[in-house]
Design a protein around this motif. Structure first.
Motif, mmCIF file in Angstrom:
data_model
loop_
_atom_site.group_PDB
_atom_site.id
_atom_site.type_symbol
_atom_site.label_atom_id
_atom_site.label_comp_id
_atom_site.label_asym_id
_atom_site.label_seq_id
_atom_site.Cartn_x
_atom_site.Cartn_y
_atom_site.Cartn_z
ATOM 1 N N THR A 87 3.385 -3.306 -6.394
ATOM 2 C CA THR A 87 3.400 -1.837 -6.359
ATOM 3 C C THR A 87 4.523 -1.297 -5.483
ATOM 4 O O THR A 87 4.677 -0.080 -5.368
ATOM 5 N N ARG A 137 1.544 3.214 -8.942
ATOM 6 C CA ARG A 137 0.809 2.301 -8.074
ATOM 7 C C ARG A 137 -0.673 2.287 -8.451
ATOM 8 O O ARG A 137 -1.282 1.223 -8.591
ATOM 9 N N LEU A 191 -2.783 -0.911 -9.647
ATOM 10 C CA LEU A 191 -3.921 -1.345 -8.826
ATOM 11 C C LEU A 191 -5.204 -1.372 -9.655
ATOM 12 O O LEU A 191 -6.035 -2.262 -9.494
ATOM 13 N N ARG A 207 -7.527 -4.532 -10.180
ATOM 14 C CA ARG A 207 -8.948 -4.523 -9.828
ATOM 15 C C ARG A 207 -9.792 -5.019 -11.007
ATOM 16 O O ARG A 207 -10.725 -5.796 -10.834
ATOM 17 N N TYR A 231 -2.506 -12.069 -3.749
ATOM 18 C CA TYR A 231 -1.892 -10.754 -3.768
ATOM 19 C C TYR A 231 -0.999 -10.588 -2.551
ATOM 20 O O TYR A 231 -1.476 -10.446 -1.429
ATOM 21 N N THR A 264 1.491 -8.509 -0.300
ATOM 22 C CA THR A 264 1.685 -7.066 -0.119
ATOM 23 C C THR A 264 2.134 -6.705 1.287
ATOM 24 O O THR A 264 1.953 -7.464 2.235
ATOM 25 N N GLU A 288 -4.059 -2.211 0.605
ATOM 26 C CA GLU A 288 -4.289 -3.115 -0.518
ATOM 27 C C GLU A 288 -4.834 -4.454 -0.034
ATOM 28 O O GLU A 288 -5.602 -5.122 -0.725
#
Lengths: 260, 283
Positions: free
Chosen positions: B176, B184, B188, B192, B203, B205, B210
């Motif tokens: 993102t 974003r 997301l 999910r 993930y 980030t 997040e």
């Protein structure tokens, strides 16, 4: 910003549905015939075929005009050069300019030939997505694989290059704006200065492109791409009776143009 | 969906992993351990240059580790060429910049790219592509050219292309980071959903919001593991968070600001829901 080469008009005409290989063969053969044949009668046959193809394509005339416009000066130049420099008995002379009926005839013929050629080529590119074009070219180039020419990889390269043209144009615009904001002037100066002012634009564009290429290669590998491996396609090329009919029709038109 | 470490072998089983870029003075990754089980959502955080992206490439079989005690991805040995090639099928990797991941000239061809590379029959590719387009809400965009897509649409197309190939685990490298808020949210939401379906996800980030919802968080510091555990444990250690150049989730920042005003909370909330509960506005 829009790339003008190989522009495609999304449609669902008969010509859109034809196999790109058949269209490529027909158009190439017609282009050769156009250059071989040098009579107005032959040209008229080919022009009629081109107009028919345009009508069948269902593409608005303005799209053809857009494809044609960049070549207008070439047609004009051809015409003027032929009128001015062609041989023949002049009926009008002024300085180094001698106008003759023969010259006018030749000029009209050559310009018309160019117009027909552009029309035929535009029908091809306007009714065929560039991806289908490259697939068709790759298939037609298959015999070259015997000579170890990696035709499929070349086709994928061309596809990717075409895919990134709009991206690079946007990038170029961004860089030029950034340079302009720092006082660069791309319009002033002679050819030399203007060329030199492009260096600070092209260097970052190249650097960014190489970085893009690296990342793209990685993303392709992550999706199991291996050069030389056997691939299948979502939309495999499928030739049918309509494509055979196109080739027969093209052969008839070409023969007719050569014989009249 | 609960992780069952004792029954099934882990999807990633990495121990003592090293990687060094050609010509570099120091390891980009040093002595790294990582285990990820079925159904787990593991966040990897760290400052720029901490080795997060390098880890993504190694996990996906896209780089050769310099050394490791063992390095298995879905049972494939990442230390050998054949293992890495096999890992590329089972491990999906999504990168940060969507623009540089789209190969084809339209959405559906791009989603098909991985399956074409695996030489699936055309009819099967067509079915799978339709499924992916429906799943990511891209049906109306199937003939759209990449440069006519928004950032979120591009990244969803790239994600659809990654998981069109049936994957056992996903590695998402800051998916993102280059998107606007709308894009974003789109990405997301898709992530999910995949998590809810039980797909294991690593993930990566820089966004602590997040990371806050992850089953586990791994923090990297200059190529080594500085923390591994639940998100609460990481964010509760203010000194560590500062040293790693991280931050707190927005809810945590807000709670700290409230604490400075004399409204200290007992536990540090990591999500807005937790914050509302802690403040007594929700139960």
């Amino acid at each position: 910003m829009k790339a003008t080469i190989a522009q495609y008009y999304a449609g669902d005409s008969l010509l859109h549905r034809l196999d790109p290989r058949a269209k490529l063969v027909a158009v190439s053969a017609l282009a050769v015939a156009l250059f071989v044949r040098d009579s107005f009668a032959g040209l008229a046959v080919y022009a009629a075929a081109a107009v028919l193809a345009y009508l069948l394509s269902g593409v608005p005339l303005v799209w053809f005009w857009r494809a044609f416009r960049p070549l207008l000066w070439l047609v004009a130049l051809t015409f003027v050069a032929q009128v001015v420099f062609a041989p023949g008995e002049p009926f009008f002379s002024f300085g180094f300019i001698h106008l003759s009926w023969r010259g006018l005839e030749l000029a009209a013929f050559l310009s018309l030939r160019l117009v027909v050629l552009v029309l035929v080529g535009s029908v091809l590119t306007l009714t065929t997505p560039s991806m289908a074009l490259t697939d068709g070219l790759a298939w037609l180039g298959r015999p070259l694989r015997r000579l170890r020419v990696p035709t499929d990889e070349l086709a994928l390269m061309v596809t990717i290059a075409l895919r990134f043209i709009p991206t690079l144009l946007v990038e170029l615009d961004t860089i030029m704006r950034a340079q302009r904001a720092r006082g660069a002037d791309f319009r002033r100066g002679g050819l030399r200065e203007r060329t030199r002012s492009l260096v600070p634009v092209l260097v970052p564009l190249f650097v960014l492109s190489f970085r893009r290429a690296d990342e793209l290669a990685l993303a392709m590998e992550a999706r199991c791409y291996r050069p030389g491996a056997v691939r299948t396609r979502l939309h495999p090329l499928r030739a049918g009776w309509a494509d055979a009919a196109l080739l027969v029709a093209a052969a008839i038109v070409i023969a007719a143009g050569l014989l009249v | 969906m609960s992780p069952s470490p004792d029954e099934t072998p882990p999807l990633f089983d990495i121990s003592g992993l090293h990687y060094r870029y050609a010509g570099a003075q120091a390891d980009a990754l040093a002595d790294l351990d990582l285990k990820v089980h079925e159904g787990e959502f593991v966040a990897v955080v760290g400052a720029n240059g901490s080795g997060k992206s390098t880890l993504a490439r190694l996990l996906g079989g896209l780089e050769k580790p310099a050394a490791a005690r063992h390095a298995l991805a879905c049972g494939h040995d990442l230390l050998v060429e054949d293992g890495r090639m096999a890992a590329r099928r089972d491990v999906g990797v999504l990168f940060q910049n969507p623009e540089n991941q789209l190969v084809a000239q339209c959405v559906e061809d791009d989603v098909a790219f991985g399956l074409e590379n695996l030489a699936w029959p055309a009819a099967d590719i067509g079915r799978r592509v339709d499924e992916m387009l429906a799943r990511f809400g891209l049906e109306d965009l199937r003939r759209r050219e990449p440069h006519m897509l928004s950032g979120g649409q591009k990244q969803r197309t790239a994600l659809a292309g990654v998981i069109a190939v049936p994957r056992r685990v996903l590695v998402l490298d800051e998916p993102t980071a280059m998107l606007d808020p709308v894009g974003r949210d789109e990405v997301l939401r898709a992530v999910r959903e995949m998590r809810d379906e039980g797909l294991a996800i690593v993930y990566i980030t820089q966004e602590m919001d997040e990371a806050a919802g992850a089953d586990r968080v791994v923090a990297l510091e200059r190529g080594t593991q500085a923390y591994a555990g639940d998100a609460g444990g990481l964010f509760a250690d203010a000194a560590l968070v500062r040293r790693l150049g991280l931050g707190l989730p927005a809810a945590g920042e807000l709670a700290l600001a409230l604490a400075e005003q004399g409204r200290g909370l007992r536990d540090l909330p990591l999500t807005m829901d937790e914050l509302l509960v802690a403040l007594g506005y929700a139960t």
